[in-house]
Design an enzyme around this catalytic site. Structure first.
Site, short mmCIF file in Angstrom:
data_model
loop_
_atom_site.label_atom_id
_atom_site.label_comp_id
_atom_site.label_asym_id
_atom_site.label_seq_id
_atom_site.Cartn_x
_atom_site.Cartn_y
_atom_site.Cartn_z
N CYS A 26 38.94 44.02 53.07
CA CYS A 26 37.81 43.61 52.30
C CYS A 26 36.90 42.38 52.85
O CYS A 26 37.31 41.35 53.37
CB CYS A 26 38.14 43.16 50.96
SG CYS A 26 36.77 42.67 49.93
N LYS B 188 45.83 49.45 41.26
CA LYS B 188 45.60 47.87 40.94
C LYS B 188 46.40 47.46 39.81
O LYS B 188 46.56 48.24 38.92
CB LYS B 188 44.05 47.77 40.42
CG LYS B 188 43.12 47.93 41.38
CD LYS B 188 41.68 48.09 41.17
CE LYS B 188 40.61 48.29 42.22
NZ LYS B 188 39.35 48.34 41.65
N VAL C 283 38.02 42.40 44.39
CA VAL C 283 38.50 41.22 45.10
C VAL C 283 37.26 40.77 46.00
O VAL C 283 36.31 41.42 46.26
CB VAL C 283 39.63 41.64 46.05
CG1 VAL C 283 40.90 42.22 45.45
CG2 VAL C 283 39.37 42.57 47.04
N SER D 237 32.33 36.80 45.23
CA SER D 237 32.65 36.00 46.54
C SER D 237 31.59 34.95 46.51
O SER D 237 31.72 33.72 46.88
CB SER D 237 32.70 36.62 47.75
OG SER D 237 31.27 37.41 48.02
#
Length: 221
Positions: free
Chosen positions: A9, A36, A49, A63
């Site tokens: 990722c 998941k 994520v 993020s």
């Protein structure tokens, strides 16, 4: 701190590169996005994520929000920036992060026409960076938050070129020099799993992709 991660990722690598650049200790727990776990879904409202578990046990997601939090609770890489310069740096960082999924789509292109179309759209962003770049880092002699946001794009394209000979960044000599400088930094390797390159290549350079079918492709060991 702990980072909940999926190995390839790009949004995760932005966070881990940030932690590595600031020498902040952290653990990583990898999950499968195809399966998941329930505990993860309870932590992550968007079911994506990265998730960062802080030292106080709070789960943070997205993020951009994680990076801004880390910048607030750790020593900044550039402590004397004006509010205006911090805003400019965030804007240039967003220019990179907005292209993460576009890059993933380009690398997974099934045929040459699709790849060229997606490459052209990505190129608009790299052309802007080409005009703005200093040397050897984005702003000059020191690494900044902007470099950490772009690192994941540049790192992935370097792996593509290594395995296939295909260079997405050939039209941009200043970006190429920046890429080469960043990829040499230890934090590039430290911000990903030990088998990152193998997992990445098996997915993005598989026989189902145009890149994976190129005649010069290096066989994955």
């Amino acid at each position: 701190m702990k980072v909940i991660s999926f190995k390839i990722c790009p949004f995760v690598q932005r966070v881990t590169a940030f932690l590595e650049a600031k020498n902040v200790p952290y653990d990583v727990e990898y999950i499968s996005l195809q399966d998941k776990p329930e505990w993860f879904l309870e932590l992550s409202p968007n079911a994506q994520v990265p998730v960062l578990i802080t030292d106080t046990g709070i789960a943070l997601f997205e993020s951009d929000a994680i990076v801004e939090y880390l910048d607030e609770v750790t020593q900044p890489l550039e402590p004397d920036l004006t509010p205006e310069q911090r805003a400019i740096d965030r804007a240039w960082s967003y220019q990179a992060t907005k292209q993460y999924l576009s890059q993933c789509g380009a690398m997974r292109s099934a045929d040459e026409n699709t790849l060229l179309d997606r490459k052209e759209k990505l190129g608009q962003t790299f052309a802007k960076a080409e005009k703005q770049l200093a040397s050897p880092f984005f702003k000059g002699q020191s690494i900044s938050n902007v470099d950490l946001a772009w690192l994941t794009l540049l790192h992935r394209f370097s792996i593509v070129q290594k395995h296939t000979g295909y260079d997405f960044l050939e039209p941009y000599p200043k970006v190429k020099a920046w890429q080469e400088h960043l990829v040499k930094q230890e934090l590039t390797k430290k911000s990903v799993a030990d088998d990152f390159e193998e997992v990445f290549a098996n997915f993005y350079l598989s026989a189902q992709t145009f890149l994976g079918q190129l005649p010069n492709k290096v066989q994955i060991q």
